[in-house]
Scaffold this active site. Structure first.
Site, PDB file in Angstrom:
ATOM      1  N   ARG A  29       2.123  -0.021   9.047  1.00  0.00           N
ATOM      2  CA  ARG A  29       1.903   0.296   7.701  1.00  0.00           C
ATOM      3  C   ARG A  29       2.923   0.969   6.710  1.00  0.00           C
ATOM      4  O   ARG A  29       2.831   0.315   5.378  1.00  0.00           O
ATOM      5  CB  ARG A  29       1.146   1.810   8.044  1.00  0.00           C
ATOM      6  N   HIS A  75      -6.846  -6.005   6.593  1.00  0.00           N
ATOM      7  CA  HIS A  75      -6.211  -4.657   6.493  1.00  0.00           C
ATOM      8  C   HIS A  75      -7.241  -3.541   6.662  1.00  0.00           C
ATOM      9  O   HIS A  75      -7.760  -3.316   5.505  1.00  0.00           O
ATOM     10  CB  HIS A  75      -5.401  -4.367   5.225  1.00  0.00           C
ATOM     11  N   TYR A 119     -13.063  -3.019 -12.766  1.00  0.00           N
ATOM     12  CA  TYR A 119     -12.559  -3.459 -13.989  1.00  0.00           C
ATOM     13  C   TYR A 119     -11.622  -4.350 -14.197  1.00  0.00           C
ATOM     14  O   TYR A 119     -11.298  -5.248 -15.147  1.00  0.00           O
ATOM     15  CB  TYR A 119     -12.504  -2.103 -14.940  1.00  0.00           C
TER      16      TYR A 119
END
Length: 745
Positions: A29, A75, A119
């Site tokens: 990680r 992931h 967006y």
């Protein structure tokens, strides 16, 4: 089968489980791999974009699509971490070489966050595609199953340059963290080439090419001489300053302009800097500031501080370095995953690890290419040979019953069952010995290949194949040849992506700020019952003396250059610099004591306050609720710390009274149940502040002290107790550690 119960020590199970968890977080990680400089989430995001075809020369795609696909395939740790990684890889003010080309609002250097993923849009940068993702189809790295074994993902990306140095990395794992500063691409490329040419090169020699970090925000590195030790050990502190210019305006005013900020100020640090500069003016550290404005834009940082005409600009800039984060430290800890385990690496070790990795995947790449060329060579030779005996091959094809019969003849010379025009053709056919691949290519060959120009092209292609085979074999057999291939790729990237260094490296002098000392004078400090504090000068106090005593719990005099001591019921003493106390007109706004000291009004109550200069001259009398008391030399409280224990308390006890012992003759103690004890102050022993003290009054188990009075010589003090007037000087004089007298009401 008989069941068996296995017993384990709980602590051992917890220890093993925690270590497994910690290593999972560290490896999978948080920490980057030294070979490609990427964390797993970054690697998976880039690979997913590559697989989706979101290349640098293709249209942008919604980030929500990228994040969702990455989370679903590779992931499964939440969309937040994936989008955050995607955003950071697109921010040119955080990365030396952005790997993602973002379209839309991807945040600003001033701390504004990126727009929601629905967006924004993104695609790969060309450097990511060419330098990190190229040749994945040539078996250059191992592919491993994803989390649910439905997909394959690369265990590492074939990085053509030390990405860990170029883009840096930050991350906090379990029990460890990494912090690698970004560097200049051209400098890292030159250092890598130098290592390829001389693997025995030292860190000091590498620093001829990489003199230090090159932060995207520019700035000045001030401790050049310490960089060698940092690069040799992989850890240390880099001192960085913002870049400041002095602009003189036509009206005589002077502007101090910050044009570059330290890398550590990215984000909310700029707003904090503006607040700190404003606080310097509000706290009267400086009276030179006229105005502050943040005129930064997409063209760069521009923070303007307008100062007075007579300002000592050098001293003012040094004040900014000393009192704000315009000078800060970047903690270097070059921790990365190497050979499957976390390790703090030196500059040379990082370059060496990437170079060794480049040799590994370059060998695999050219082994794959060589095998393809050898296969092409085999087929080309078969086709050329077939063209020379094309009439015989046509005769074999026309005389065969099926494909297998014709193929068997081409490979093994088996002519049984094939009809030939004459015995000579059968003899020639029996001598054929094409390979399986050649035979298949001949059987699939189209007639237009017999055209003269096509045959010439085939021969030319065969010559190119032989050239490639010779070249690939040379690269695989000779380390120097492979190193030259790696160097050529580096030079190509350097030519396309080099830029001027932004960060200056020097041995800057320590910023010396000479603070203008205030002219020493007496002030009067007032603390009201709500815990608000303020100060006034002597003249103002004299005009409002009666009001001051009427409205405030504590009123005392001290020097404006000294300190104020606050004693609480919890036995603590807090110090406040007099210069931090707001001073002005009598009715000016006061400030909570909590704001300028370590004292918390929610946890304790102030029982006494005085100037430290006065306390130093006398002894202090401490009386507690459980009837303990002592005298302490005031010099023991002359400390620079913001908070110290003023006295030791027994469990459940609290301080009722603290007073300076000057000319008091008697002390009168009053308990909650109405017992009064008057005795001589001389009976109180002097103790250290760390002592509990002695018992000053015998109390019932249900009783406590709640009030203390001090009587001077010939002093007549009358108090009101339960609507009864009591003259304390007429109380019977007793001894310390007695019950006293009960006042009847």
């Amino acid at each position: 089968m008989e069941e068996r119960i296995l017993k384990s020590e709980y602590s051992e199970v917890m220890q093993k489980s925690f270590i497994d968890y910690a290593m999972s977080v560290i490896i999978a990680r948080t920490l980057p791999d030294v070979r490609d400089g990427l964390k797993p989430v970054q690697r998976r995001t880039l690979y997913d974009m590559y697989e989706l075809g979101i290349r640098y020369d293709k249209p942008y795609r919604k980030c929500a699509r990228i994040v969702g696909d990455t989370m679903g395939k590779y992931h499964p740790h939440g969309d937040g971490s994936i989008y955050d990684a995607l955003v950071v890889m697109a921010q040119d003010f955080k990365r030396g070489l952005p790997l993602v080309d973002g379209h839309g609002n991807f945040g600003t250097i001033e701390g504004d966050g990126a727009a929601a993923m629905r967006y924004t849009e993104a695609r790969l940068e060309r450097i990511a595609q060419d330098g990190l993702l190229a040749d994945l189809d040539k078996d250059v790295v191992d592919f491993v199953p994803n989390f649910d074994e439905t997909e394959k993902e690369p265990s590492i990306l074939p990085a053509r340059f030390p990405n860990l140095l170029i883009n840096g990395s930050e991350g906090i794992a379990v029990g460890m963290s990494t912090s690698v500063p970004p560097h200049n691409f051209a400098e890292v490329a030159d250092a890598t080439k130098a290592y390829l040419n001389n693997p025995d090169i030292t860190v000091q020699e590498l620093m001829r090419y990489i003199p230090g970090p090159d932060f995207p925000t520019g700035g000045i590195i001030c401790n050049k001489d310490e960089l060698l030790n940092i690069y040799e050990t992989g850890a240390g502190k880099i001192k960085i300053r913002g870049r400041v210019q002095v602009e003189k305006k036509k009206n005589g005013r002077i502007n101090i302009v910050v044009t570059e900020i330290p890398y550590t100020m990215i984000g909310s640090g700029i707003a904090k800097f503006l607040q700190d500069v404003a606080a310097l003016s509000e706290s009267k550290k400086t009276a030179d500031i006229v105005d502050i404005s943040n005129q930064s834009s997409k063209d760069g940082i521009r923070i303007v501080i307008e100062v007075r005409r007579d300002t000592d600009t050098e001293n003012f800039i040094n004040m900014l370095y000393k009192k704000t984060r315009l000078e800060d430290t970047f903690g270097v800890n070059m921790l990365a995953i190497k050979d499957g385990r976390p390790e703090v690496l030196s500059l040379k070790q990082i370059i060496a690890a990437n170079v060794d990795f480049q040799f590994e995947f370059t060998r695999r790449k050219y082994t794959t290419l060589l095998n393809k060329e050898l296969e092409k060579k085999e087929i080309q030779e078969g086709l050329i040979r077939a063209c020379n005996v094309i009439d015989l091959i046509i005769e074999i094809l026309r005389g065969s019953r099926d494909r297998n019969m014709a193929k068997n003849c081409l490979v093994n010379g088996e002519t049984k069952g094939i009809k030939f025009k004459n015995k000579g053709s059968a003899v020639m056919a029996s001598q054929l010995n094409f390979t399986e691949k050649q035979a298949n290519a001949i059987l699939e060959m189209r007639l237009y290949k017999l055209i003269g120009l096509e045959l010439e092209a085939l021969i030319k292609e065969h010559e190119e194949t032989l050239t490639n085979i010779y070249r690939y074999e040379d690269i695989l057999e000779r380390r120097d040849s492979m190193a030259q291939v790696i160097i050529q790729e580096l030079e190509g990237f350097k030519k396309d992506y080099q830029r001027e260094r932004r960060t200056t490296i020097e041995n800057a002098r320590e910023a010396v700020f000479v603070e203008k000392k205030a002219e020493e004078a007496d002030i009067y400090v007032m603390i009201d019952r709500f815990g608000y504090i303020r100060g006034v000068d002597e003249a103002t106090f004299e005009r409002n003396k009666e009001t001051a005593f009427a409205e405030n719990r504590f009123v005392f005099r001290c020097k404006n250059t000294g300190r104020v001591c606050l004693f609480t019921d919890k036995g603590q003493m807090y110090t406040v610099k007099a210069e931090d106390i707001p001073c002005g007109k009598f009715r000016d706004k006061a400030q909570p004591v909590d704001n300028i000291s370590a004292y918390s009004s929610e946890k304790e109550t102030i029982v006494y306050a005085a100037g430290q200069s006065e306390i130093n001259l006398y002894r202090l009398c401490f009386i507690t609720a459980q009837g303990m008391g002592k005298l302490v030399d005031g010099g023991e409280f002359d400390v620079a710390r913001k908070s110290v224990a003023a006295t030791k308390l027994q469990e459940g006890d609290s301080v009722v009274s603290v007073a300076i012992y000057k000319d008091q003759k008697h002390i009168v103690l009053r308990s909650k149940e109405g017992y009064f004890l008057r005795f001589s102050m001389e009976e109180l022993p002097e103790k250290k502040k760390a002592a509990v003290g002695v018992r000053v009054m015998k109390l019932k188990s249900t009783d406590i002290l709640d009030e203390v009075y001090y009587l001077k010589y010939n002093d007549s003090t009358v108090i009101s107790y339960k609507e009864k007037q009591i003259d304390l000087s007429r109380l019977k004089l007793g001894k310390r550690d007695t019950v006293g007298v009960k006042v009847r009401v």
